[in-house]
Design a protein around this motif. Structure first.
Motif, PDB file in Angstrom:
ATOM      1  N   TYR A 170       9.085 -10.325  -2.833  1.00  0.00           N
ATOM      2  CA  TYR A 170       7.746 -10.251  -3.411  1.00  0.00           C
ATOM      3  C   TYR A 170       7.908 -10.450  -4.909  1.00  0.00           C
ATOM      4  O   TYR A 170       8.788  -9.837  -5.524  1.00  0.00           O
ATOM      5  CB  TYR A 170       7.117  -8.879  -3.136  1.00  0.00           C
ATOM      6  N   ALA A 171       7.053 -11.290  -5.502  1.00  0.00           N
ATOM      7  CA  ALA A 171       7.048 -11.491  -6.953  1.00  0.00           C
ATOM      8  C   ALA A 171       5.650 -11.217  -7.477  1.00  0.00           C
ATOM      9  O   ALA A 171       4.661 -11.665  -6.892  1.00  0.00           O
ATOM     10  CB  ALA A 171       7.439 -12.926  -7.295  1.00  0.00           C
ATOM     11  N   PRO A 172       5.530 -10.477  -8.596  1.00  0.00           N
ATOM     12  CA  PRO A 172       4.211 -10.250  -9.188  1.00  0.00           C
ATOM     13  C   PRO A 172       3.590 -11.581  -9.633  1.00  0.00           C
ATOM     14  O   PRO A 172       4.314 -12.527  -9.946  1.00  0.00           O
ATOM     15  CB  PRO A 172       4.508  -9.372 -10.406  1.00  0.00           C
ATOM     16  N   GLU A 173       2.280 -11.619  -9.702  1.00  0.00           N
ATOM     17  CA  GLU A 173       1.576 -12.871 -10.016  1.00  0.00           C
ATOM     18  C   GLU A 173       2.002 -13.459 -11.362  1.00  0.00           C
ATOM     19  O   GLU A 173       2.001 -14.677 -11.550  1.00  0.00           O
ATOM     20  CB  GLU A 173       0.058 -12.624  -9.997  1.00  0.00           C
ATOM     21  N   LEU A 174       2.375 -12.583 -12.309  1.00  0.00           N
ATOM     22  CA  LEU A 174       2.852 -13.013 -13.620  1.00  0.00           C
ATOM     23  C   LEU A 174       3.973 -14.045 -13.507  1.00  0.00           C
ATOM     24  O   LEU A 174       4.149 -14.892 -14.382  1.00  0.00           O
ATOM     25  CB  LEU A 174       3.364 -11.778 -14.381  1.00  0.00           C
ATOM     26  N   PHE A 175       4.738 -14.005 -12.419  1.00  0.00           N
ATOM     27  CA  PHE A 175       5.936 -14.834 -12.288  1.00  0.00           C
ATOM     28  C   PHE A 175       5.721 -16.079 -11.429  1.00  0.00           C
ATOM     29  O   PHE A 175       6.690 -16.715 -11.017  1.00  0.00           O
ATOM     30  CB  PHE A 175       7.102 -13.987 -11.769  1.00  0.00           C
ATOM     31  N   GLN A 176       4.454 -16.419 -11.174  1.00  0.00           N
ATOM     32  CA  GLN A 176       4.162 -17.685 -10.489  1.00  0.00           C
ATOM     33  C   GLN A 176       4.763 -18.812 -11.324  1.00  0.00           C
ATOM     34  O   GLN A 176       4.474 -18.950 -12.512  1.00  0.00           O
ATOM     35  CB  GLN A 176       2.644 -17.860 -10.352  1.00  0.00           C
ATOM     36  N   GLY A 177       5.593 -19.627 -10.709  1.00  0.00           N
ATOM     37  CA  GLY A 177       6.273 -20.704 -11.440  1.00  0.00           C
ATOM     38  C   GLY A 177       7.744 -20.388 -11.591  1.00  0.00           C
ATOM     39  O   GLY A 177       8.599 -21.226 -11.344  1.00  0.00           O
ATOM     40  N   VAL A 178       8.059 -19.162 -12.014  1.00  0.00           N
ATOM     41  CA  VAL A 178       9.455 -18.712 -11.977  1.00  0.00           C
ATOM     42  C   VAL A 178       9.847 -18.617 -10.497  1.00  0.00           C
ATOM     43  O   VAL A 178      10.898 -19.075 -10.075  1.00  0.00           O
ATOM     44  CB  VAL A 178       9.612 -17.343 -12.675  1.00  0.00           C
ATOM     45  N   ALA A 179       8.953 -18.007  -9.733  1.00  0.00           N
ATOM     46  CA  ALA A 179       9.099 -17.896  -8.278  1.00  0.00           C
ATOM     47  C   ALA A 179       7.751 -18.299  -7.670  1.00  0.00           C
ATOM     48  O   ALA A 179       6.917 -18.889  -8.343  1.00  0.00           O
ATOM     49  CB  ALA A 179       9.451 -16.456  -7.912  1.00  0.00           C
TER      50      ALA A 179
ATOM     51  N   PRO B  46      13.528  -2.593  -4.586  1.00  0.00           N
ATOM     52  CA  PRO B  46      12.960  -3.083  -5.845  1.00  0.00           C
ATOM     53  C   PRO B  46      14.065  -3.372  -6.866  1.00  0.00           C
ATOM     54  O   PRO B  46      15.167  -2.821  -6.763  1.00  0.00           O
ATOM     55  CB  PRO B  46      12.103  -1.908  -6.312  1.00  0.00           C
ATOM     56  N   PHE B  47      13.756  -4.212  -7.850  1.00  0.00           N
ATOM     57  CA  PHE B  47      14.744  -4.589  -8.866  1.00  0.00           C
ATOM     58  C   PHE B  47      14.259  -4.225 -10.260  1.00  0.00           C
ATOM     59  O   PHE B  47      13.127  -4.524 -10.619  1.00  0.00           O
ATOM     60  CB  PHE B  47      15.021  -6.092  -8.802  1.00  0.00           C
ATOM     61  N   ALA B  48      15.157  -3.597 -11.032  1.00  0.00           N
ATOM     62  CA  ALA B  48      14.829  -3.269 -12.424  1.00  0.00           C
ATOM     63  C   ALA B  48      14.977  -4.490 -13.322  1.00  0.00           C
ATOM     64  O   ALA B  48      14.354  -4.579 -14.369  1.00  0.00           O
ATOM     65  CB  ALA B  48      15.743  -2.150 -12.922  1.00  0.00           C
ATOM     66  N   THR B  49      15.836  -5.427 -12.889  1.00  0.00           N
ATOM     67  CA  THR B  49      16.153  -6.575 -13.748  1.00  0.00           C
ATOM     68  C   THR B  49      16.077  -7.867 -12.959  1.00  0.00           C
ATOM     69  O   THR B  49      16.582  -7.955 -11.836  1.00  0.00           O
ATOM     70  CB  THR B  49      17.599  -6.429 -14.295  1.00  0.00           C
ATOM     71  N   LEU B  50      15.477  -8.884 -13.577  1.00  0.00           N
ATOM     72  CA  LEU B  50      15.540 -10.249 -13.058  1.00  0.00           C
ATOM     73  C   LEU B  50      16.508 -11.019 -13.942  1.00  0.00           C
ATOM     74  O   LEU B  50      16.289 -11.124 -15.152  1.00  0.00           O
ATOM     75  CB  LEU B  50      14.158 -10.918 -13.103  1.00  0.00           C
ATOM     76  N   GLU B  51      17.584 -11.525 -13.343  1.00  0.00           N
ATOM     77  CA  GLU B  51      18.525 -12.356 -14.092  1.00  0.00           C
ATOM     78  C   GLU B  51      18.210 -13.812 -13.761  1.00  0.00           C
ATOM     79  O   GLU B  51      18.487 -14.275 -12.656  1.00  0.00           O
ATOM     80  CB  GLU B  51      19.965 -11.997 -13.713  1.00  0.00           C
TER      81      GLU B  51
ATOM     82  N   GLU C 208       0.817  -1.218   0.000  1.00  0.00           N
ATOM     83  CA  GLU C 208       0.000   0.000   0.000  1.00  0.00           C
ATOM     84  C   GLU C 208       0.850   1.266   0.000  1.00  0.00           C
ATOM     85  O   GLU C 208       0.422   2.299  -0.499  1.00  0.00           O
ATOM     86  CB  GLU C 208      -0.941   0.008   1.217  1.00  0.00           C
ATOM     87  N   HIS C 209       2.071   1.203   0.575  1.00  0.00           N
ATOM     88  CA  HIS C 209       2.871   2.424   0.738  1.00  0.00           C
ATOM     89  C   HIS C 209       3.999   2.577  -0.268  1.00  0.00           C
ATOM     90  O   HIS C 209       4.630   3.629  -0.316  1.00  0.00           O
ATOM     91  CB  HIS C 209       3.428   2.503   2.163  1.00  0.00           C
ATOM     92  N   TYR C 210       4.289   1.527  -1.043  1.00  0.00           N
ATOM     93  CA  TYR C 210       5.365   1.628  -2.041  1.00  0.00           C
ATOM     94  C   TYR C 210       4.820   1.193  -3.404  1.00  0.00           C
ATOM     95  O   TYR C 210       4.022   0.267  -3.473  1.00  0.00           O
ATOM     96  CB  TYR C 210       6.560   0.754  -1.637  1.00  0.00           C
ATOM     97  N   PRO C 211       5.302   1.853  -4.488  1.00  0.00           N
ATOM     98  CA  PRO C 211       4.721   1.597  -5.815  1.00  0.00           C
ATOM     99  C   PRO C 211       5.403   0.436  -6.536  1.00  0.00           C
ATOM    100  O   PRO C 211       5.816   0.572  -7.679  1.00  0.00           O
ATOM    101  CB  PRO C 211       4.990   2.925  -6.534  1.00  0.00           C
ATOM    102  N   PHE C 212       5.499  -0.724  -5.884  1.00  0.00           N
ATOM    103  CA  PHE C 212       6.318  -1.804  -6.431  1.00  0.00           C
ATOM    104  C   PHE C 212       5.531  -3.089  -6.697  1.00  0.00           C
ATOM    105  O   PHE C 212       6.136  -4.163  -6.788  1.00  0.00           O
ATOM    106  CB  PHE C 212       7.493  -2.107  -5.480  1.00  0.00           C
ATOM    107  N   ARG C 213       4.212  -3.006  -6.833  1.00  0.00           N
ATOM    108  CA  ARG C 213       3.440  -4.249  -6.939  1.00  0.00           C
ATOM    109  C   ARG C 213       3.660  -4.984  -8.260  1.00  0.00           C
ATOM    110  O   ARG C 213       3.343  -6.165  -8.376  1.00  0.00           O
ATOM    111  CB  ARG C 213       1.955  -4.019  -6.706  1.00  0.00           C
ATOM    112  N   ASN C 214       4.230  -4.295  -9.256  1.00  0.00           N
ATOM    113  CA  ASN C 214       4.446  -4.946 -10.557  1.00  0.00           C
ATOM    114  C   ASN C 214       5.899  -5.309 -10.834  1.00  0.00           C
ATOM    115  O   ASN C 214       6.255  -5.634 -11.970  1.00  0.00           O
ATOM    116  CB  ASN C 214       3.880  -4.067 -11.685  1.00  0.00           C
ATOM    117  N   VAL C 215       6.733  -5.238  -9.803  1.00  0.00           N
ATOM    118  CA  VAL C 215       8.136  -5.650  -9.948  1.00  0.00           C
ATOM    119  C   VAL C 215       8.503  -6.601  -8.799  1.00  0.00           C
ATOM    120  O   VAL C 215       7.762  -6.719  -7.823  1.00  0.00           O
ATOM    121  CB  VAL C 215       9.104  -4.440  -9.925  1.00  0.00           C
ATOM    122  N   PHE C 216       9.646  -7.239  -8.933  1.00  0.00           N
ATOM    123  CA  PHE C 216      10.195  -7.993  -7.806  1.00  0.00           C
ATOM    124  C   PHE C 216      10.797  -6.998  -6.816  1.00  0.00           C
ATOM    125  O   PHE C 216      11.442  -6.030  -7.223  1.00  0.00           O
ATOM    126  CB  PHE C 216      11.326  -8.916  -8.273  1.00  0.00           C
ATOM    127  N   PHE C 217      10.583  -7.220  -5.533  1.00  0.00           N
ATOM    128  CA  PHE C 217      11.330  -6.441  -4.546  1.00  0.00           C
ATOM    129  C   PHE C 217      11.730  -7.319  -3.359  1.00  0.00           C
ATOM    130  O   PHE C 217      11.073  -8.319  -3.066  1.00  0.00           O
ATOM    131  CB  PHE C 217      10.585  -5.180  -4.092  1.00  0.00           C
TER     132      PHE C 217
END
Ligand SMILES: [Zn+2]
Length: 241
Positions: free
Chosen positions: A164-173, A207-212, A106-115
């Motif tokens: 935290y991983a966005p739902e898109l990455f279920q399975g990757v994480a 938060p992370f800009a890149t997932l390797e 709720e307090h940080y704008p990171f729901r669509n990235v890994f953090f």
């Protein structure tokens, strides 16, 4: 173009999905893993416990509850690490796991990235579980996690680390939060967190800009595995949430 800061890269070896059919062999050494980050989580060769990487040291919490520091030669089938460099730190008091997790989204704008989330402080209660060592031929993740030792401790100082991983990455994480714990004395309690109540702690977010995403290319069992994606998400949630 300037080289990307290593602090904005999340490094992962293996995927959560490869654990589902039971690919538990170690495929990257701890020594190599630690070149990609000084904090993180994962599991250990033969699914032998929970991995907690803190300040450049890799700890293994095994099914008895004991904590060992891993040597550089030991290996992991799956692990996620990063170089600690939080963008924000706040003090939070008297919140449980769900409340902390909701607060951060709720307090940080990171729901669509890994953090990454790191909490250092005192916990009124900590509840963890630890996976049990498996032998070849390895069972599936569902079989391997049917029985899991659970641990409880009140009034414990320690570090929570995870992602935290966005739902898109279920399975990757594991989508959503996946966090591990280790007490400050490196022996009282650790493992994969099921629940906690934070008394008072410093909460850091990165938060992370890149997932390797690194794959175990030299592992024939991984290359030859015919993954069945029906029910995979359910198996992951059953074992990991
Ligand atoms: Zn875990």
């Amino acid at each position: 173009m300037a080289e990307q800061k290593k602090q904005s890269v999340l490094f992962q070896h293996g995927t959560l999905s490869l654990l589902v059919p039971g690919l538990f062999a170690g495929t990257m050494t701890v020594g190599e893993l630690l070149q990609h980050g000084n904090y993180g989580i994962g599991t250990v060769q033969d699914f032998n416990g929970e991995l907690v990487v803190l300040d450049g040291h890799a700890y293994q919490v095994v099914e008895s509850g004991a904590v060992n520091e891993l040597s550089a030669e030991q290996s992991v089938p799956f692990a996620t690490v990063h170089f600690d460099d939080p963008v924000a730190q706040i003090e939070l008091t008297n919140l449980n796991k769900a409340e902390v997790e909701r607060y951060l989204l709720e307090h940080y704008p990171f729901r669509n990235v890994f953090f990454a989330v790191k909490i250092t402080g005192e916990f009124a209660h900590m509840h963890t579980r630890v996976v049990e060592e498996q032998q070849k031929p390895y069972p599936t993740l569902t079989e391997a996690t049917k029985t899991q030792p659970k641990f409880n401790q009140d009034n414990i100082h320690g570090t929570l680390i995870g992602y935290y991983a966005p739902e898109l990455f279920q399975g990757v994480a594991v989508s959503g939060y996946h966090v591990h714990f280790l007490s400050d004395d490196r022996k009282t309690i650790g493992g994969h967190i099921l629940d906690y109540r934070l008394t008072k702690g410093q909460v850091a977010i990165q938060p992370f800009a890149t997932l390797e995403q690194h794959f175990p290319l030299s592992n024939a069992d991984f290359r030859n595995q015919n993954f069945n994606y029906d029910g995979m998400s359910q198996s992951i949630n059953q074992a990991e949430k």
